[in-house]
Motif scaffolding. Sequence first.
Motif, PDB file in Angstrom:
ATOM      1  N   GLY A  37     120.281  47.141   8.884  1.00 23.41           N
ATOM      2  CA  GLY A  37     121.437  46.442   9.427  1.00 23.41           C
ATOM      3  C   GLY A  37     122.119  47.181  10.557  1.00 23.41           C
ATOM      4  N   LEU A  38     122.644  48.353  10.267  1.00 23.09           N
ATOM      5  CA  LEU A  38     123.437  49.079  11.261  1.00 23.09           C
ATOM      6  C   LEU A  38     122.574  49.580  12.414  1.00 23.09           C
ATOM      7  CD1 LEU A  38     126.201  50.159  12.051  1.00 23.09           C
ATOM      8  CD2 LEU A  38     125.760  52.147  10.618  1.00 23.09           C
ATOM      9  N   ASN A  39     121.518  50.321  12.095  1.00 20.22           N
ATOM     10  CA  ASN A  39     120.668  50.828  13.161  1.00 20.22           C
ATOM     11  C   ASN A  39     119.945  49.691  13.875  1.00 20.22           C
ATOM     12  OD1 ASN A  39     121.504  53.373  12.469  1.00 20.22           O
ATOM     13  ND2 ASN A  39     119.609  53.974  11.503  1.00 20.22           N
ATOM     14  N   GLY A  40     119.524  48.688  13.130  1.00 19.63           N
ATOM     15  CA  GLY A  40     118.856  47.540  13.744  1.00 19.63           C
ATOM     16  C   GLY A  40     119.788  46.758  14.652  1.00 19.63           C
ATOM     17  N   ALA A  41     121.033  46.588  14.229  1.00 21.56           N
ATOM     18  CA  ALA A  41     121.999  45.840  15.032  1.00 21.56           C
ATOM     19  C   ALA A  41     122.340  46.565  16.329  1.00 21.56           C
ATOM     20  CB  ALA A  41     123.272  45.591  14.228  1.00 21.56           C
ATOM     21  N   SER A  42     122.186  47.872  16.349  1.00 18.97           N
ATOM     22  CA  SER A  42     122.521  48.615  17.568  1.00 18.97           C
ATOM     23  C   SER A  42     121.654  48.175  18.748  1.00 18.97           C
ATOM     24  CB  SER A  42     122.386  50.125  17.336  1.00 18.97           C
ATOM     25  OG  SER A  42     121.023  50.491  17.184  1.00 18.97           O
ATOM     26  N   ALA A 100     126.584  52.896  16.512  1.00 22.22           N
ATOM     27  CA  ALA A 100     125.929  53.164  15.223  1.00 22.22           C
ATOM     28  C   ALA A 100     126.487  54.441  14.601  1.00 22.22           C
ATOM     29  CB  ALA A 100     124.422  53.255  15.408  1.00 22.22           C
ATOM     30  N   SER A 101     126.736  55.454  15.421  1.00 27.29           N
ATOM     31  CA  SER A 101     127.286  56.715  14.910  1.00 27.29           C
ATOM     32  C   SER A 101     128.664  56.522  14.297  1.00 27.29           C
ATOM     33  CB  SER A 101     127.354  57.758  16.032  1.00 27.29           C
ATOM     34  OG  SER A 101     126.062  58.123  16.444  1.00 27.29           O
ATOM     35  N   ARG A 105     124.883  65.184  15.731  1.00 25.83           N
ATOM     36  CA  ARG A 105     124.348  65.676  17.011  1.00 25.83           C
ATOM     37  C   ARG A 105     124.108  64.521  17.978  1.00 25.83           C
ATOM     38  NH1 ARG A 105     120.113  70.112  14.792  1.00 25.83           N
ATOM     39  NH2 ARG A 105     118.658  68.698  15.837  1.00 25.83           N
ATOM     40  N   ILE A 106     123.609  63.402  17.466  1.00 27.46           N
ATOM     41  CA  ILE A 106     123.416  62.225  18.317  1.00 27.46           C
ATOM     42  C   ILE A 106     124.765  61.745  18.845  1.00 27.46           C
ATOM     43  CG2 ILE A 106     122.711  59.797  18.327  1.00 27.46           C
ATOM     44  CD1 ILE A 106     120.490  60.653  16.267  1.00 27.46           C
ATOM     45  N   ALA A 107     125.774  61.714  17.985  1.00 27.07           N
ATOM     46  CA  ALA A 107     127.115  61.281  18.401  1.00 27.07           C
ATOM     47  C   ALA A 107     127.691  62.221  19.454  1.00 27.07           C
ATOM     48  CB  ALA A 107     128.040  61.206  17.187  1.00 27.07           C
TER      49      ALA A 107
END
Length: 165
Positions: free
Chosen positions: A5-10, A23-24, A89-91
């Motif tokens: 859901g969350l990562n896919g919606a990004s 997403a972060s 780290r991504i954020a």
Amino acid sequence: MGAVGLNGASRAINDPDERAQIASVGWAKWAPVSAAAIGAHLIGGAGLLIANRRRASTQAGVTANTAVKTALTLAAIATTAYSGLLGARIARGGAVPTDGATDPSPATPQDVAADQRQQRILQWVTPALTAVIVTLGAQQGEQQRPSQMLGGMGARLARVTGRSR
């Protein structure tokens, strides 16, 4: 829900520079709930182990199940923590172009892209470990049936005394 859901919606966010950031933010909001769930699982698991300590040490199969379940729980906690570190780290990478939360684009900086590639794999590891833990919990429920308890304790007694059944 997070991986699908969350990562896919990004991926549906129009601005590629916002995909990983949004997403972060979602994952950061989920982190306290995840931590509470882990804490509840550990407290509940410890309580069950204390209540069933005699059966866990005397019934054949229960000791191994408990040891495997404990190891998998520790692995799931470790993968959750490492996933959180990668997410942070991504954020910190800020507004960088990505194809999705865990999918770098050719324009994604190398450090963020490397973290995203690890996160893409790790997002499935924790749910897989959790699924095995749930399965082992169901097996332990079956091991509490009276017929299983008697047979398991009898098998353990036979091994201890050197007699086979």
